[in-house]
Design a protein around this motif. Structure first.
Motif: not given
Ligand code: MG
Ligand code: ATP
Ligand code: MG
Ligand code: MG
Length: 491
Positions: A82, A75, A92
């Motif tokens: 993130d 991501r 994250h």
């Molecule tokens: Mg998220």
């Protein structure tokens, strides 16, 4: 009990296999046949054709009813990005493992919730007084009713009413895109502190109370005119972050303190010339060092997985994102950790040691991953040296020391050296100079088409009306780590 990450991952997979789920391998993180995605960012990506009803009847997928896996996810761009959180928070990552389970037209809400609850509380032994569940509370403006069915299911399972919390569209309604399958979701959150009413902290972006598992119930199709039609076949799509679960089960305050990361942090310590991770708690220098440890540990995992799957640092799309990740990791290595050249690639064997048994391509591609990282590092370091020389030389030549820095030079730095434009701004800022933004924007848009067509990187065949590369090479200013540190602030 044995609470290694490997064991925790296997418990998940075995649990679902024992309940009739077919275990399938992770898809590569490079998306196949889906231009809307930069990276694979969820377990369901590879099953999108099943949900859309476009699956080739000859494909093995056509017969999937119950499936589970552990999916490599990135991501760092697009809808799910993130990157900005990574290093700053402890939960994250740009690369993480999503453990997922699916029902395609088989069981629905009740069985999905029961299985999730049983796995968490009975098999992993999580105390129920640390868990909260959220469900979709409806949205009148969009004509969506609350998902009371799911609330009722949780009550029947035995979850206390004050731990079942309604949220809106943003948190608890999942849509694939502007049209297509969609539906409400229910999420499970874990309170790391306990002994309190944590309801107000759910979905509140705190490391103490973190979302762990998302269960999506695909029950509508969003039509092209925006209306919702019930699907003939309902599906379940769930995903749980392994790193977050391991943190809970290993009783740590951070994902980075689990066995998925500690060998990497130890290795980074061996090559860096600064304090250990978490050494002098509370000091601001230490916080900077800790962030560097986390960023480098995170980014080397992402780099390894992406390069193994054929995404190389480059000049557009996912490749450009990967190049930024590589350069960000390198800058933290050099500027904060003071690690010698080659250190980043040197971490790759530790990544393969941690993850290679689950994702064997990390073993087989290890040497290639290291070569790619080392080549890019050498290129980046020489670009930085050349670029900083050019900037200072240009500044010295400028008649008005507080005038506008010539856009042609900034553009040349970017195009010929791959020198990030935001770094040009930072360097100039320290000298009280600004780049001629209007002219730079014009140059960027003028060349945009050519660059995106040629895709040949910074050395593309464009006419140079400004300093040429050979002239750049003639500019000699000795470079030290300190001069780099002065010129490029990290964030
Ligand atoms: Mg998220
Ligand atoms: P968050 O709200 O914490 O950003 P999310 O709602 O974006 O998570 P989902 O898209 O629901 O996450 O993905 C399912 C699960 O994957 C999450 O419940 C979480 O456990 C895990 N997860 C999501 N993003 C990350 C990440 N960047 N790093 C580690 N785990 C993640
Ligand atoms: Mg969330
Ligand atoms: Mg979520």
């Amino acid at each position: 009990p044995d609470r290694t990450a490997a064991r925790i991952r296997n418990t998940f997979l075995n649990f679902f296999r024992d309940r009739g789920h077919l275990l399938v391998p992770s898809a590569p993180v490079r998306p196949r046949g889906d231009p809307s995605l930069l990276f694979v960012n969820a377990g369901m990506n590879q099953f999108k054709p099943i949900l859309l009803g476009t699956v080739d009847p000859r494909s093995p997928m056509a017969s999937y009813r119950r499936v589970a896996n552990s999916q490599k996810c990135v991501r760092a761009g697009g809808k799910h990005n993130d990157l900005d959180d990574v290093g700053r928070d402890v939960y994250h990552h740009t690369f993480f493992e999503m453990m997922g389970s699916w029902s395609f037209g088989d069981y629905f809400k009740e069985e999905a919730c029961q299985m999730a609850w049983s796995l968490l509380t009975e098999h992993y032994g999580l105390p129920v007084d640390r868990l909260y569940v959220s469900y979709f509370g409806g949205d009148a403006a969009f004509g969506l009713p609350p998902d009371d069915e799911t609330r009722q299911i949780w009550l029947e399972i035995g979850v206390q009413a004050n731990r079942i919390l309604p949220f809106g569209l943003k948190e608890n309604f999942w849509e694939m895109g502007d049209s297509g399958p969609c539906g409400p979701c229910t999420e499970i959150h874990y309170d790391h502190v306990g002994g309190r009413d944590g309801a107000a902290l759910v979905n509140n972006d705190t490391p103490d109370l973190v979302e762990i598992w998302n269960l999506v119930f695909m029950q509508y199709n969003r039509e092209l005119d925006g209306s919702l039609r019930p699907l003939p076949q309902c599906s379940v799509d769930t995903g749980m972050g392994l790193e977050r679960l391991v943190r809970i089960l290993q009783n740590k305050t951070s994902n980075y303190d689990t066995d998925l990361f500690t060998p990497l942090l130890d290795h980074i310590h061996q090559v860096s010339c600064v304090d250990i991770y978490g050494g002098r708690k509370g000091s601001s220098d230490q916080e900077k060092v800790d962030m560097a440890y986390r960023v480098v540990a995170d980014h080397i995992r992402t780099l390894s997985v992406c390069i193994a799957d054929g995404i190389h640092p480059g000049m557009s799309g996912a490749e450009l994102v990967l190049r930024r990740i590589l350069r960000r990791a390198l800058r933290f290595c050099v500027e904060v950790l003071q690690a010698p050249q080659g250190s980043l690639a040197g971490l790759v064997p530790t990544v393969t040691h941690i993850l290679g048994d689950v994702y064997p391509e990390l073993h087989s591609e290890k040497d290639r991953i290291m070569d790619v990282i080392n080549e890019n590092e050498a290129q980046f370091l020489s670009s930085l040296q050349q670029g900083s020389r050019l900037i200072h030389r240009t500044l010295n030549r400028m008649e008005n020391k507080h005038g506008l820095f010539p856009a042609s030079v900034a553009w040349s730095l970017h195009r010929d050296l791959g020198f990030p434009l935001d770094l040009v701004d930072l360097v100039l800022e320290e000298r009280g100079v600004r780049v001629d933004r209007e002219e730079l924007d014009r140059l960027i848009s003028e060349n945009h088409k050519v660059v995106s067509e040629s895709q040949s990187g910074p050395q593309s065949q464009l006419s140079l009306d400004i300093l040429s590369l050979s002239e750049l090479q003639r500019l000699g200013v000795p470079h030290t780590n300190d001069s780099l540190k002065y010129q490029y602030s990290l964030d």
